[in-house]
Write a protein that holds these residues in place. Structure first.
Motif, PDB file in Angstrom:
ATOM      1  N   THR A  60     109.826 -34.480 -14.609  1.00 32.23           N
ATOM      2  CA  THR A  60     109.134 -34.262 -13.346  1.00 32.23           C
ATOM      3  C   THR A  60     109.271 -32.794 -12.944  1.00 32.23           C
ATOM      4  O   THR A  60     110.379 -32.259 -12.900  1.00 32.23           O
ATOM      5  CB  THR A  60     109.746 -35.144 -12.233  1.00 32.23           C
ATOM      6  OG1 THR A  60     109.698 -36.509 -12.661  1.00 32.23           O
ATOM      7  CG2 THR A  60     109.014 -34.973 -10.925  1.00 32.23           C
ATOM      8  N   HIS A  64     107.496 -31.873  -7.595  1.00 26.84           N
ATOM      9  CA  HIS A  64     107.306 -33.303  -7.352  1.00 26.84           C
ATOM     10  C   HIS A  64     108.605 -34.096  -7.299  1.00 26.84           C
ATOM     11  O   HIS A  64     108.572 -35.326  -7.205  1.00 26.84           O
ATOM     12  CB  HIS A  64     106.363 -33.896  -8.399  1.00 26.84           C
ATOM     13  CG  HIS A  64     105.010 -33.284  -8.366  1.00 26.84           C
ATOM     14  ND1 HIS A  64     104.156 -33.411  -7.284  1.00 26.84           N
ATOM     15  CD2 HIS A  64     104.371 -32.487  -9.260  1.00 26.84           C
ATOM     16  CE1 HIS A  64     103.044 -32.744  -7.523  1.00 26.84           C
ATOM     17  NE2 HIS A  64     103.155 -32.169  -8.711  1.00 26.84           N
ATOM     18  N   THR A  99     102.953 -38.173 -10.875  1.00 26.95           N
ATOM     19  CA  THR A  99     103.346 -39.365 -11.629  1.00 26.95           C
ATOM     20  C   THR A  99     103.155 -39.076 -13.109  1.00 26.95           C
ATOM     21  O   THR A  99     102.557 -38.067 -13.490  1.00 26.95           O
ATOM     22  CB  THR A  99     102.488 -40.602 -11.260  1.00 26.95           C
ATOM     23  OG1 THR A  99     101.177 -40.427 -11.817  1.00 26.95           O
ATOM     24  CG2 THR A  99     102.409 -40.803  -9.745  1.00 26.95           C
ATOM     25  N   ARG A 127     104.498 -46.108  -7.790  1.00 28.27           N
ATOM     26  CA  ARG A 127     104.269 -45.132  -8.858  1.00 28.27           C
ATOM     27  C   ARG A 127     104.552 -45.753 -10.225  1.00 28.27           C
ATOM     28  O   ARG A 127     103.758 -45.615 -11.154  1.00 28.27           O
ATOM     29  CB  ARG A 127     105.171 -43.914  -8.623  1.00 28.27           C
ATOM     30  CG  ARG A 127     104.968 -42.820  -9.660  1.00 28.27           C
ATOM     31  CD  ARG A 127     106.149 -41.866  -9.696  1.00 28.27           C
ATOM     32  NE  ARG A 127     107.227 -42.571 -10.384  1.00 28.27           N
ATOM     33  CZ  ARG A 127     108.499 -42.533 -10.038  1.00 28.27           C
ATOM     34  NH1 ARG A 127     108.906 -41.838  -9.034  1.00 28.27           N
ATOM     35  NH2 ARG A 127     109.410 -43.210 -10.722  1.00 28.27           N
ATOM     36  N   GLU A 131     102.159 -46.430 -13.555  1.00 28.82           N
ATOM     37  CA  GLU A 131     102.498 -45.943 -14.892  1.00 28.82           C
ATOM     38  C   GLU A 131     102.455 -47.076 -15.919  1.00 28.82           C
ATOM     39  O   GLU A 131     101.939 -46.907 -17.030  1.00 28.82           O
ATOM     40  CB  GLU A 131     103.872 -45.265 -14.864  1.00 28.82           C
ATOM     41  CG  GLU A 131     103.847 -43.977 -14.064  1.00 28.82           C
ATOM     42  CD  GLU A 131     105.214 -43.408 -13.715  1.00 28.82           C
ATOM     43  OE1 GLU A 131     105.253 -42.294 -13.162  1.00 28.82           O
ATOM     44  OE2 GLU A 131     106.249 -44.074 -13.981  1.00 28.82           O
TER      45      GLU A 131
END
Length: 169
Positions: A60, A64, A99, A127, A131
């Motif tokens: 990430t 974020h 994401t 999230r 995914e």
């Protein structure tokens, strides 16, 4: 050698396509913050790698990370370098999106692997649900490792005084 494993997401996708043409069949993808590398992360990644021929880890991006004040403790480049130093990791890329959905669609992993906490559908964030839908849409499946669980957030708070913020699996 370590930094040679850290590539832009498009470059990883091109390498994976070449590997698929060579007969490597199973691509495993793990995604997360990986702010403070600990034995839980290491065992999770080793277990994930054992599921396939190639392990790709996406990190990430700093912008974020939503784990509270003072986070991430390590920059996205430092976290990527730490992951790349592990023998079980083949490629690392910094994910610039909030994401992993875009990365999943680009990489098309056979398995998207999360830790055991995420196995319970009731505990999955919105999230993570997106995914998992994304990996299924590219013909892959979500899998879960069952290794020792630690919290980087709790470790940073307890040992380094970093304030605890929001934590999402």
């Amino acid at each position: 050698m370590t930094l040679g494993k850290v590539l832009a997401l498009n470059d990883v996708a091109r390498r994976l396509e070449a590997m698929r043409r060579e007969g490597r069949r199973v691509v495993v993808h793990c995604h997360g913050c990986f702010d403070l590398m600990h034995i839980g992360h290491i065992r999770h990644l080793q277990a994930a790698r054992a599921m396939g021929d190639v392990l790709v880890v996406t990190v990430t991006a700093d912008a974020h990370v939503n784990k509270g004040e003072g986070r991430p403790a390590f920059t996205e480049h430092e976290r990527a370098e730490a992951l790349a130093a592990l023998a079980c990791v083949d490629f690392v890329s910094i994910n610039r999106e909030p994401t992993a959905v875009g990365a999943i669609r680009l990489l098309r992993p056979d398995y998207y692997v999360k830790g055991q906490i995420a196995e319970d559908p009731e505990r999955r964030s919105a999230r993570l649900r997106l995914e998992i839908e994304a990996v299924r849409s590219v013909g892959g499946e979500a899998r879960f490792t069952h290794e020792v669980v630690f919290s980087s957030t709790a470790l940073l708070k307890a040992h380094f005084g970093v304030p605890e913020g929001r934590v999402s699996p």
